[in-house]
Structures are given as structure tokens and as C-alpha cells.
Design a protein around this motif. Structure first.
Motif, PDB file in Angstrom:
ATOM      1  N   ASP A 156       0.912  -1.297  -0.036  1.00  0.00           N
ATOM      2  CA  ASP A 156      -0.126   0.075   0.021  1.00  0.00           C
ATOM      3  C   ASP A 156       0.814   1.187  -0.092  1.00  0.00           C
ATOM      4  O   ASP A 156       2.213   1.117  -0.112  1.00  0.00           O
ATOM      5  N   SER A 203      -1.829  -5.327  13.396  1.00  0.00           N
ATOM      6  CA  SER A 203      -2.638  -4.390  12.546  1.00  0.00           C
ATOM      7  C   SER A 203      -4.059  -4.625  13.205  1.00  0.00           C
ATOM      8  O   SER A 203      -4.511  -5.518  13.560  1.00  0.00           O
ATOM      9  N   GLU A 204      -4.689  -3.235  13.282  1.00  0.00           N
ATOM     10  CA  GLU A 204      -6.019  -3.356  13.929  1.00  0.00           C
ATOM     11  C   GLU A 204      -7.112  -3.860  12.844  1.00  0.00           C
ATOM     12  O   GLU A 204      -7.994  -4.142  13.126  1.00  0.00           O
ATOM     13  N   ASN A 205      -6.534  -3.884  11.631  1.00  0.00           N
ATOM     14  CA  ASN A 205      -7.285  -4.398  10.459  1.00  0.00           C
ATOM     15  C   ASN A 205      -7.489  -6.108  10.524  1.00  0.00           C
ATOM     16  O   ASN A 205      -8.094  -6.651   9.631  1.00  0.00           O
ATOM     17  N   ARG A 256     -10.438  -8.250   9.663  1.00  0.00           N
ATOM     18  CA  ARG A 256     -11.388  -7.283   9.066  1.00  0.00           C
ATOM     19  C   ARG A 256     -11.819  -7.414   7.547  1.00  0.00           C
ATOM     20  O   ARG A 256     -10.864  -8.229   6.762  1.00  0.00           O
ATOM     21  N   ILE A 309     -12.051  -6.987   3.950  1.00  0.00           N
ATOM     22  CA  ILE A 309     -11.236  -6.464   2.798  1.00  0.00           C
ATOM     23  C   ILE A 309     -12.149  -6.140   1.583  1.00  0.00           C
ATOM     24  O   ILE A 309     -12.322  -5.453   0.856  1.00  0.00           O
ATOM     25  N   TYR A 323     -12.053  -2.673   0.582  1.00  0.00           N
ATOM     26  CA  TYR A 323     -11.562  -1.714   1.393  1.00  0.00           C
ATOM     27  C   TYR A 323     -10.165  -1.452   1.466  1.00  0.00           C
ATOM     28  O   TYR A 323      -9.479  -2.639   1.453  1.00  0.00           O
ATOM     29  N   SER A 324      -9.843  -0.293   1.327  1.00  0.00           N
ATOM     30  CA  SER A 324      -8.306   0.016   1.485  1.00  0.00           C
ATOM     31  C   SER A 324      -7.945   0.489   2.833  1.00  0.00           C
ATOM     32  O   SER A 324      -8.321   1.743   3.203  1.00  0.00           O
ATOM     33  N   PRO A 325      -7.277  -0.024   4.015  1.00  0.00           N
ATOM     34  CA  PRO A 325      -6.931   0.417   5.134  1.00  0.00           C
ATOM     35  C   PRO A 325      -5.979   1.619   5.271  1.00  0.00           C
ATOM     36  O   PRO A 325      -6.183   2.551   5.908  1.00  0.00           O
ATOM     37  N   ASP A 326      -5.061   1.560   4.125  1.00  0.00           N
ATOM     38  CA  ASP A 326      -4.262   2.568   4.112  1.00  0.00           C
ATOM     39  C   ASP A 326      -4.775   4.070   3.716  1.00  0.00           C
ATOM     40  O   ASP A 326      -4.374   5.184   4.096  1.00  0.00           O
ATOM     41  N   ASP A 338      -8.609   4.295   4.124  1.00  0.00           N
ATOM     42  CA  ASP A 338      -9.845   4.042   4.921  1.00  0.00           C
ATOM     43  C   ASP A 338     -10.805   4.567   4.036  1.00  0.00           C
ATOM     44  O   ASP A 338     -11.693   5.267   4.390  1.00  0.00           O
ATOM     45  N   THR A 380     -13.511   2.410   0.876  1.00  0.00           N
ATOM     46  CA  THR A 380     -13.932   1.362   0.126  1.00  0.00           C
ATOM     47  C   THR A 380     -14.334   1.700  -1.161  1.00  0.00           C
ATOM     48  O   THR A 380     -15.112   2.768  -1.407  1.00  0.00           O
TER      49      THR A 380
END
Length: 129
Positions: free
Chosen positions: A32, A66-68, A71, A73, A90-93, A95, A97
């Protein structure tokens, strides 16, 4: 003879059900914006496919907290023929979707997504063994 044909049809039908879809399995994401990547496990969910982050990796490729992790994705991903799937990623970096389109080619998956008319290349993910 009729019983044998019915049994054969049932076996063939069950084999088709047991065969995994090409998108199913574990995929290593492209790095990412921060250089981090993840391992996503894609499974059927309802009439589509979903993918959950099962491991996160830092820019050096080492496992990281990672908190993700855990999750979802990938969601609502459905086949559209020829190795193409469409759904949401969903892209965690960022935040965000994205409405996404992926294209499978062997053990690679090219990812692209758009949100509010802004599109981004999600890179190429690799199938993990």
C-alpha cells in the motif's frame, strides 16, 4: 441401469459443487501507500465472495500487528466471466471502500477500484500457497 445413471449424475453434480472457484484462497496484496501488505483469505459468502485480512506485513515483509486483522477487505465480489470479478474492496491505508474490478490471470490478480469517480490501481496480488 437407470439407478447407475442417477448415481453417476449425483457424483458429477457433487464434484462441481466441491470445486473451488478460482478467486477462492489466500492472496498476498500489493504494497500500500505505506509499503505494507496483507494476506487476504477469500471464501464464498452468500452468493458472492468475501475476503478477510488474516495477516499484515510491514514494508520489509515481516509480520506486524494491525487493527485491521480480522477485518473484511473484500465484499460482494461476483464473477463476470473471463476471470473478471466485481465487488467492493476496503483499502486500510486510505480508509476507503472502492467499487472494484479484479482480473485473474493464473496466480495473479490485477486490482482496480473507484470511489466518487476517483479510480486507483490496487496493484497485482499474488496467490499464496
Amino acid at each position: 441401469m437407470k439407478t447407475a445413471l442417477i448415481a453417476l449424475a449425483a457424483i458429477v453434480g457433487m464434484a462441481g459443487i466441491a470445486a473451488a472457484d478460482p478467486i477462492e484462497g489466500r492472496w498476498r496484496t500489493a504494497p500500500d501507500d505505506n509499503g505494507n501488505s496483507g494476506m487476504i483469505e477469500v471464501v464464498p459468502c452468500g452468493n458472492a465472495f468475501c475476503g478477510t485480512l488474516i495477516q499484515a506485513y510491514d514494508a520489509s515483509g515481516n509480520p506486524m500487528e494491525s487493527e485491521n486483522v480480522g477485518r473484511m477487505i473484500i465484499s460482494e465480489m461476483q464473477p463476470h466471466g473471463g476471470g473478471e470479478y466485481r465487488g467492493r474492496i476496503y483499502s486500510p491505508d486510505r480508509d476507503r471502500t472502492y467499487n472494484s474490478r479484479v482480473q485473474l490471470s493464473g496466480n495473479s490478480m490485477a486490482v482496480r477500484g473507484c470511489v466518487l469517480g476517483i479510480c486507483r490501481d490496487g496493484g497485482t496480488w499474488s496467490r499464496a500457497n
